[in-house]
Design a protein around this motif. Structure first.
Motif, short mmCIF file in Angstrom:
data_model
loop_
_atom_site.label_atom_id
_atom_site.label_comp_id
_atom_site.label_asym_id
_atom_site.label_seq_id
_atom_site.Cartn_x
_atom_site.Cartn_y
_atom_site.Cartn_z
N PRO B 17 0.82 -1.21 0.00
CA PRO B 17 0.00 0.00 0.00
C PRO B 17 0.86 1.26 0.00
O PRO B 17 1.99 1.25 0.50
CB PRO B 17 -0.76 -0.12 1.33
CG PRO B 17 0.18 -0.87 2.23
CD PRO B 17 0.93 -1.80 1.35
N GLU B 267 -4.00 -2.99 -2.65
CA GLU B 267 -4.18 -4.15 -3.52
C GLU B 267 -5.10 -5.13 -2.81
O GLU B 267 -5.01 -5.30 -1.59
CB GLU B 267 -2.81 -4.79 -3.77
CG GLU B 267 -2.81 -5.90 -4.79
CD GLU B 267 -1.42 -6.52 -4.94
OE1 GLU B 267 -0.48 -5.82 -5.38
OE2 GLU B 267 -1.27 -7.72 -4.62
N VAL B 269 -6.00 -8.55 -1.50
CA VAL B 269 -5.23 -9.74 -1.15
C VAL B 269 -6.12 -10.98 -1.28
O VAL B 269 -5.66 -12.05 -1.67
CB VAL B 269 -4.66 -9.64 0.28
CG1 VAL B 269 -3.72 -10.81 0.57
CG2 VAL B 269 -3.91 -8.32 0.47
N ASP B 286 -4.58 -4.83 1.35
CA ASP B 286 -3.24 -4.87 1.97
C ASP B 286 -3.01 -3.68 2.91
O ASP B 286 -1.89 -3.44 3.36
CB ASP B 286 -2.13 -5.02 0.93
CG ASP B 286 -2.05 -3.87 -0.04
OD1 ASP B 286 -2.84 -2.91 0.07
OD2 ASP B 286 -1.19 -3.92 -0.94
N GLY B 319 -8.73 -5.62 6.77
CA GLY B 319 -7.30 -5.45 6.58
C GLY B 319 -6.58 -6.79 6.49
O GLY B 319 -7.19 -7.86 6.66
N PRO B 320 -5.25 -6.75 6.27
CA PRO B 320 -4.49 -7.95 5.97
C PRO B 320 -3.95 -8.66 7.20
O PRO B 320 -3.30 -9.70 7.05
CB PRO B 320 -3.32 -7.41 5.15
CG PRO B 320 -3.06 -6.06 5.75
CD PRO B 320 -4.41 -5.53 6.17
#
Lengths: 374, 374
Positions: B17, B267, B269, B286, B319-320
């Motif tokens: 990011p 992006e 994920v 991400d 979130g990732p």
């Protein structure tokens, strides 16, 4: 307080805020978990505290590692871990990270969706995979399962699909939620996944591993059961549901290994009662929700906090930033000495886990807290 | 989208990011605020985004600066700001930081308690001080006043005390809350403090300055009034309550200067529907709550989010990280293309403020987002 940390604090003029963490306590916690669950391999949840000193110590003790990202995998390798001892436990991974982990030799990958399974098949062909099941998080102070895990029915489909994608369907995992204070969530989850082990065996698929996740609690304000209580309950449930045919067992403790090893040393920046209508004493510390104490969100994790001596009274505890949400405890009753004033030290206990890595890089211009591993 | 950012995104293979921020938009926002409130001096709230590129630009434009900490003061000075143009706006400061700011020549200090006033007197003797009043934050998406500010009655006492401590009782301030979408909060606050100006004048104390704080909103999902609407309402209220005897006016915009100048490039994920019982499409990016999007806590700030084209459907945005609370939007209805898949770009608009500096230093091993100032 831990005498080693106490004597370090006495002998050092520490700039605050900082974390002081006793590595001997980490070693003791690791040994206690091994003793409580000798049948399980311990995969340390690196995200709890990725300090190289902790990773090196655990490598030396023979631990394995649960990594949430490629940088965490590389930190483990740099600390001397063997790639075979690492599990890539995040169910959400970038293709490039999967490929790099695979190239490093990491053998084990988590997933909970067909999309992730296909990604792993493409970028880590032949890898061992395990499917995360969503289970009841009852009893956890920091529940996790809403975001992760799939159903038993979906997991069955996915495990049966894995071999067709060229992957090794290795096992199942679940997570009962972080800071899990009871054994029923483990017992229920084990009963549930045992049925799926049997069901899959009837379909010709013999799984080898059960990953019981982490969640083992740390004593903050309230008493929690000893590690042995969890070990006992888990082994009883495993024997009840798997008989003599126990799969390889993995656990992923993070908080239980490092949580009680650390103390955040903070300084009081201001004590005041701001207006007549609000009789509460506000205590502003030099660390707050954005400086590392992120788990105070919603007052979920209630750390033990001490300062000075003498008669105490109720306080509201807030951080040093200009952000209105940077308040740690307003509803939870905290008491600090009545004569507390700016410049005095306040200790926030059992802050070895989920503090340093959460800290903002520079919110309000404040640098992240310093770290001392002793 | 801003064509300058669009063409930068087209021409660059950006690792995500990251934040891409257009400095021309910052300059335009600054000019718009000056035009909307020509009577007010603009003190940029550095905490919104402390990037040196932004500070240098604003120094060049003649802006003043509202700093939350000594490192922010030093960042302003390093970017070429004069010390006289800096206000130390945090009501919670360490003695050493007050002394260092004073030594740098910073003239203006905020407070809202007797304890802080005494600290300033001791470590910045002779400084100009202003007292923050707690006012109604009705209409704000990110309210602030619970943690800061005192009552009118207490402020009166404190301002009358300041000269006895060797300080210059310079003015008053309030803050109507961040992302304030209405004018009534300003109008009510101005009416309230004007009475205190008069009351203090009757006690022989003539204040020179009113700091109206920040809070001017950015258009996220919903329309917000133009800057001019706030300027008009504020000047009307000032004239109504102060007549021709207007004090120096300060405003402290942060979000309104940099918010809409930046876009976070992220992006995808993973996109998945994890189980039968939960029909929602989960989209994992991400970047998440700990990677910079901290203001999505409680879904308070609802960014505009775009990706690809084509028919869209509802999504949950997460979130990732392996953290269960790292979910941005679950209740707010967001829609993204039905064919969205891992690897695709997602743009999170109007993220120039309160993103980069909030980012965790390394949560789950992820580095903070990269920053591009164009």
């Amino acid at each position: 307080m831990n005498p080693k940390i106490a004597s370090f604090l006495d002998s050092s003029a520490l700039a605050t805020p900082c974390l002081v963490l006793d590595l001997d306590t980490v070693a003791r916690n690791y040994a206690a978990l091994r003793a409580a669950l000798p049948a399980a391999k311990i995969y340390y949840a690196v995200k709890a505290n990725p300090a190289v000193e902790i990773l090196r110590l655990l490598v030396e003790k023979g631990a394995c590692f649960d990594a949430a990202s490629l940088p965490e995998i590389e930190a483990c390798l740099a600390a001397g871990a063997r790639a075979e001892a690492i599990s890539y436990g995040n169910t959400v991974k970038k293709p490039a990270a999967i490929a790099a982990a695979h190239a490093h030799g990491v053998p084990l990958f988590a997933f909970d969706s067909i999309e992730e399974l296909e990604k792993i098949a493409r970028h880590a062909p032949g890898a061992k995979v395990y499917c995360r099941i969503a289970v009841n998080n009852v009893g956890a102070d920091w529940p996790l399962s809403k975001k992760f895990g799939t159903s038993i029915a979906r997991a069955k489909e996915l495990m049966l699909t894995a071999p067709r994608l060229g992957l090794q369907p290795h096992g199942l995992s679940f997570h009962v939620g972080s800071q899990q204070t009871g054994t029923p969530a483990y017992e229920m989850a084990i009963a549930e996944v045992a049925l799926l082990f049997t069901d899959l065996k009837n379909h010709g698929l013999e799984l080898k591993m059960l990953n019981l996740g982490g969640g083992f609690p740390v004593r903050y304000q309230d008493d929690v059961p000893e590690t042995g209580v969890f070990g006992h309950a888990i082994m009883n449930a495993m024997t009840e549901h798997f008989g003599n045919d126990l799969p390889d067992m993995l656990i992923e403790p993070g908080r239980a290994i490092v949580g009680n090893a650390g103390v955040v040393v903070s300084e009081v920046v201001l004590v005041c009662q701001r207006m007549e209508e609000d009789e509460r004493r506000w205590v502003y510390l030099d660390i707050g929700r954005f400086g590392g104490l992120a788990e105070t969100e919603g007052e979920a994790i209630r750390y033990r906090i001490t300062a000075g001596r003498g008669a105490s009274g109720p306080v509201v505890l807030a951080g040093p930033s200009c952000d209105g949400v940077d308040v740690m405890y307003e509803k939870t009753p905290y008491r600090l000495p009545l004569d507390l004033s700016a410049g005095e030290r306040v200790l926030i206990h059992d802050t070895g886990a989920y503090v340093t890595s959460y800290a903002s890089q520079s919110f309000n211009g404040f640098a992240p807290l310093a770290e001392h591993y002793i």
